[in-house]
Design a protein around this motif. Sequence first.
Motif, short mmCIF file in Angstrom:
data_model
loop_
_atom_site.label_atom_id
_atom_site.label_comp_id
_atom_site.label_asym_id
_atom_site.label_seq_id
_atom_site.Cartn_x
_atom_site.Cartn_y
_atom_site.Cartn_z
N ALA A 148 0.82 -1.23 0.00
CA ALA A 148 0.00 0.00 0.00
C ALA A 148 0.85 1.27 0.00
O ALA A 148 0.63 2.19 0.80
N ILE A 149 1.82 1.34 -0.92
CA ILE A 149 2.69 2.52 -0.95
C ILE A 149 2.03 3.67 -1.71
O ILE A 149 1.31 3.48 -2.68
N SER A 150 2.28 4.89 -1.22
CA SER A 150 1.82 6.11 -1.87
C SER A 150 2.97 7.11 -1.88
O SER A 150 3.81 7.12 -0.99
N LYS A 151 2.97 7.97 -2.90
CA LYS A 151 4.01 8.98 -3.01
C LYS A 151 3.45 10.21 -3.72
O LYS A 151 2.85 10.11 -4.79
N ARG A 152 3.65 11.36 -3.09
CA ARG A 152 3.23 12.64 -3.66
C ARG A 152 4.43 13.47 -4.08
O ARG A 152 5.47 13.44 -3.42
N PHE A 153 4.26 14.22 -5.16
CA PHE A 153 5.20 15.26 -5.55
C PHE A 153 4.39 16.53 -5.68
O PHE A 153 3.75 16.78 -6.71
N GLY A 154 4.36 17.32 -4.61
CA GLY A 154 3.49 18.48 -4.58
C GLY A 154 2.04 18.06 -4.61
O GLY A 154 1.59 17.23 -3.81
N ALA A 155 1.28 18.59 -5.55
CA ALA A 155 -0.14 18.25 -5.67
C ALA A 155 -0.36 16.94 -6.41
O ALA A 155 -1.48 16.41 -6.41
N LEU A 156 0.67 16.41 -7.04
CA LEU A 156 0.55 15.19 -7.83
C LEU A 156 0.76 13.96 -6.97
O LEU A 156 1.79 13.82 -6.31
N LYS A 157 -0.21 13.05 -6.97
CA LYS A 157 -0.06 11.77 -6.28
C LYS A 157 0.43 10.76 -7.32
O LYS A 157 -0.37 10.17 -8.06
N ALA A 158 1.75 10.57 -7.36
CA ALA A 158 2.35 9.73 -8.39
C ALA A 158 2.06 8.26 -8.18
O ALA A 158 1.92 7.49 -9.14
N VAL A 159 1.98 7.82 -6.91
CA VAL A 159 1.67 6.44 -6.57
C VAL A 159 0.60 6.47 -5.49
O VAL A 159 0.73 7.19 -4.50
N ASP A 160 -0.47 5.70 -5.67
CA ASP A 160 -1.63 5.81 -4.80
C ASP A 160 -2.06 4.43 -4.29
O ASP A 160 -2.85 3.73 -4.92
N GLY A 161 -1.50 4.03 -3.13
CA GLY A 161 -1.92 2.79 -2.47
C GLY A 161 -1.65 1.52 -3.24
O GLY A 161 -2.48 0.62 -3.27
N VAL A 162 -0.49 1.41 -3.86
CA VAL A 162 -0.16 0.25 -4.70
C VAL A 162 0.37 -0.90 -3.85
O VAL A 162 1.25 -0.71 -3.01
N SER A 163 -0.18 -2.10 -4.09
CA SER A 163 0.27 -3.31 -3.39
C SER A 163 0.40 -4.45 -4.39
O SER A 163 -0.46 -4.62 -5.25
N PHE A 164 1.46 -5.23 -4.27
CA PHE A 164 1.62 -6.46 -5.05
C PHE A 164 2.80 -7.23 -4.48
O PHE A 164 3.57 -6.72 -3.65
N GLN A 165 2.95 -8.47 -4.92
CA GLN A 165 4.04 -9.34 -4.46
C GLN A 165 4.69 -10.04 -5.65
O GLN A 165 4.04 -10.32 -6.66
N VAL A 166 5.99 -10.33 -5.48
CA VAL A 166 6.72 -11.13 -6.47
C VAL A 166 7.50 -12.20 -5.72
O VAL A 166 8.27 -11.88 -4.80
#
Length: 310
Positions: free
Chosen positions: A8-26
């Motif tokens: 569930a990773i998220s990452k913002r750059f200012g107003a832009l949410k580049a990654v929004d709650g992403v989850s997966f496994q390998v």
Amino acid sequence: MSLLDVRAISKRFGALKAVDGVSFQVGPGQICGFIGPNGAGKTTTMRICSTLELPDEGDVLVDGQSVLSEPRDARRRIGFMPDSYGAYTSTTIFEYLDFFARAYGLRGERRREVLARVIEFTGLGELTDKEIASLSKGMKQRLCLAKTLLHDPPVMILDEPAAGLDPRARVELRELVKALAQMGKAILISSHILTELAEMCSSVVVIERGQLKGGGVLADVVRSVQPTTTLFLRALEGPAACERTLLELRGVSKVRLERDGVCFEFEGDASQQAALFAQLASSGLRPLELAQQGQNLEDLFLSLTEGKLQ
């Protein structure tokens, strides 16, 4: 068991949410294709997995080590191949690899053994005295992969490794990636060349505008948006006879002539495909081949994404 666990990773750059709650496994031995349009958040996600960016929310476990609380331990378990990398062009291949081997803490005979093994695996043995400036794009990609392998990481993160390569270089790179998976490594690989990914990936993650659109075992994800399987039939009686017979069978659709046989869509699992083969033989055809066509990642991509940019 997973070697790469994105939580569930998220990452913002200012107003832009580049990654929004992403989850997966390998998991070990898996090659996971990471696909999405330009600006979807793929590179940001990969950089977070590689400890080069910190997530605003969530965490990533690399072989059980958190990129937040144990970044040094996580980093030792990661091999990250970026979409572009810098190198002193006046150095030779051997000097470049030897520098990074020392940076990874390899010493003495151990360093020499690792260098020899990695150089042999990546097919750079006859080029070690060449300067990097003189290398082709394909050889530079091999060199970057070799550098990524020096510390024998269990997790490989490859960002657009086939970009700009000619067909032969892409095939050679694909075989190297498959060999790494056979060694038990977990591989996350992004590419816009979807036909390349379809030939090597066992699972897939689709992302758009920073959000997960789909993911899991490739066959299952494809089946979720494409309930039918594309099959190719070739028989001694020829394509026309195959076409006539198939058009009379239940579960068969979109029959079309192709090469020396016919392609068609079939609604059924593996056991039903086996029953279909027996039915075709009993109908008077003498089947020579009934094969499943490769998973169509392009159709999957178009089905799961909307083409929106951010």
